[in-house]
Design a protein around this motif. Structure first.
Motif, mmCIF file in Angstrom:
data_model
loop_
_atom_site.group_PDB
_atom_site.id
_atom_site.type_symbol
_atom_site.label_atom_id
_atom_site.label_comp_id
_atom_site.label_asym_id
_atom_site.label_seq_id
_atom_site.Cartn_x
_atom_site.Cartn_y
_atom_site.Cartn_z
ATOM 1 N N ALA A 12 0.829 -1.212 0.000
ATOM 2 C CA ALA A 12 0.000 0.000 0.000
ATOM 3 C C ALA A 12 0.863 1.260 0.000
ATOM 4 O O ALA A 12 0.567 2.216 -0.724
ATOM 5 N N ARG A 13 1.934 1.248 0.791
ATOM 6 C CA ARG A 13 2.836 2.414 0.803
ATOM 7 C C ARG A 13 3.508 2.583 -0.560
ATOM 8 O O ARG A 13 3.632 3.704 -1.060
ATOM 9 N N ALA A 14 3.947 1.477 -1.154
ATOM 10 C CA ALA A 14 4.619 1.548 -2.455
ATOM 11 C C ALA A 14 3.659 1.985 -3.567
ATOM 12 O O ALA A 14 4.076 2.620 -4.536
ATOM 13 N N GLU A 15 2.402 1.657 -3.416
ATOM 14 C CA GLU A 15 1.399 1.936 -4.445
ATOM 15 C C GLU A 15 0.630 3.229 -4.190
ATOM 16 O O GLU A 15 -0.288 3.549 -4.953
ATOM 17 N N ALA A 16 0.951 3.949 -3.146
ATOM 18 C CA ALA A 16 0.217 5.173 -2.797
ATOM 19 C C ALA A 16 0.159 6.120 -3.985
ATOM 20 O O ALA A 16 1.155 6.355 -4.662
ATOM 21 N N GLY A 17 -1.030 6.617 -4.235
ATOM 22 C CA GLY A 17 -1.211 7.589 -5.305
ATOM 23 C C GLY A 17 -1.567 6.997 -6.654
ATOM 24 O O GLY A 17 -1.850 7.735 -7.584
ATOM 25 N N ARG A 18 -1.567 5.661 -6.770
ATOM 26 C CA ARG A 18 -1.954 5.045 -8.048
ATOM 27 C C ARG A 18 -3.469 5.096 -8.197
ATOM 28 O O ARG A 18 -4.186 4.875 -7.241
ATOM 29 N N PRO A 19 -3.956 5.347 -9.385
ATOM 30 C CA PRO A 19 -5.402 5.531 -9.587
ATOM 31 C C PRO A 19 -6.163 4.232 -9.890
ATOM 32 O O PRO A 19 -7.109 4.245 -10.649
ATOM 33 N N ASP A 20 -5.760 3.117 -9.301
ATOM 34 C CA ASP A 20 -6.453 1.861 -9.588
ATOM 35 C C ASP A 20 -7.891 1.896 -9.086
ATOM 36 O O ASP A 20 -8.174 2.419 -8.014
ATOM 37 N N ASP A 21 -8.780 1.316 -9.881
ATOM 38 C CA ASP A 21 -10.187 1.273 -9.498
ATOM 39 C C ASP A 21 -10.439 0.255 -8.386
ATOM 40 O O ASP A 21 -11.086 0.542 -7.406
ATOM 41 N N THR A 22 -9.921 -0.951 -8.551
ATOM 42 C CA THR A 22 -10.195 -2.041 -7.627
ATOM 43 C C THR A 22 -8.895 -2.759 -7.298
ATOM 44 O O THR A 22 -8.098 -3.049 -8.187
ATOM 45 N N ILE A 23 -8.703 -3.064 -6.023
ATOM 46 C CA ILE A 23 -7.529 -3.805 -5.578
ATOM 47 C C ILE A 23 -8.013 -5.125 -4.991
ATOM 48 O O ILE A 23 -8.943 -5.158 -4.190
ATOM 49 N N TRP A 24 -7.363 -6.198 -5.394
ATOM 50 C CA TRP A 24 -7.741 -7.538 -4.966
ATOM 51 C C TRP A 24 -6.552 -8.147 -4.238
ATOM 52 O O TRP A 24 -5.469 -8.278 -4.820
ATOM 53 N N LEU A 25 -6.722 -8.524 -2.982
ATOM 54 C CA LEU A 25 -5.659 -9.115 -2.181
ATOM 55 C C LEU A 25 -5.728 -10.632 -2.309
ATOM 56 O O LEU A 25 -6.738 -11.237 -1.942
ATOM 57 N N LEU A 26 -4.644 -11.247 -2.823
ATOM 58 C CA LEU A 26 -4.631 -12.696 -3.034
ATOM 59 C C LEU A 26 -3.372 -13.328 -2.465
ATOM 60 O O LEU A 26 -2.312 -12.702 -2.428
ATOM 61 N N ASN A 27 -3.493 -14.569 -2.052
ATOM 62 C CA ASN A 27 -2.339 -15.376 -1.675
ATOM 63 C C ASN A 27 -1.706 -15.928 -2.945
ATOM 64 O O ASN A 27 -2.398 -16.127 -3.953
#
Length: 107
Positions: A74-89
């Motif tokens: 999340a810190r590395a991706e801060a500011g990216r305009p992605d619509d949906t984030i999916w957390l997967l193993n």
């Protein structure tokens, strides 16, 4: 489009199968945080990235665990305009009907 976040600890080899199950028309980026620091795991992720340009690896030298690993992404991706984030193993394998259901749900 969907961005997948994945935390891996000595399981980079499983990411190949995860990628194969994620349709490119649905998933635009896959961010993989490898937190073992092992050179062999980094090499596998480099190979995965060469085979699929959607993959963005992040390397940590210590095991952060799932929650802290996701926070690091999340810190590395801060500011990216992605619509949906999916957390997967990394051992996730999306069934073909699952991706269609998800795509319909998100429309």
């Amino acid at each position: 489009m969907i961005t997948v976040w994945c935390v891996s600890h000595r399981s980079a080899a499983l990411v190949h199968e995860l990628l194969a199950s994620l349709p490119s028309q649905l998933v635009s980026r896959i961010v993989v945080l490898e937190n073992s620091g092992l050179p062999s795991e980094r090499a596998i992720l480099a190979e995965v990235q060469r085979s699929d340009q959607r993959v963005q690896p992040i390397i940590y030298s210590e095991n952060l665990g799932f929650g802290a690993g996701m926070n690091a992404i999340a810190r590395a991706e801060a500011g990216r305009p992605d619509d949906t984030i999916w957390l997967l193993n990394p051992d996730t394998k999306l069934q073909s009907y699952g991706s269609l259901d998800l795509a319909n749900l998100l429309e």
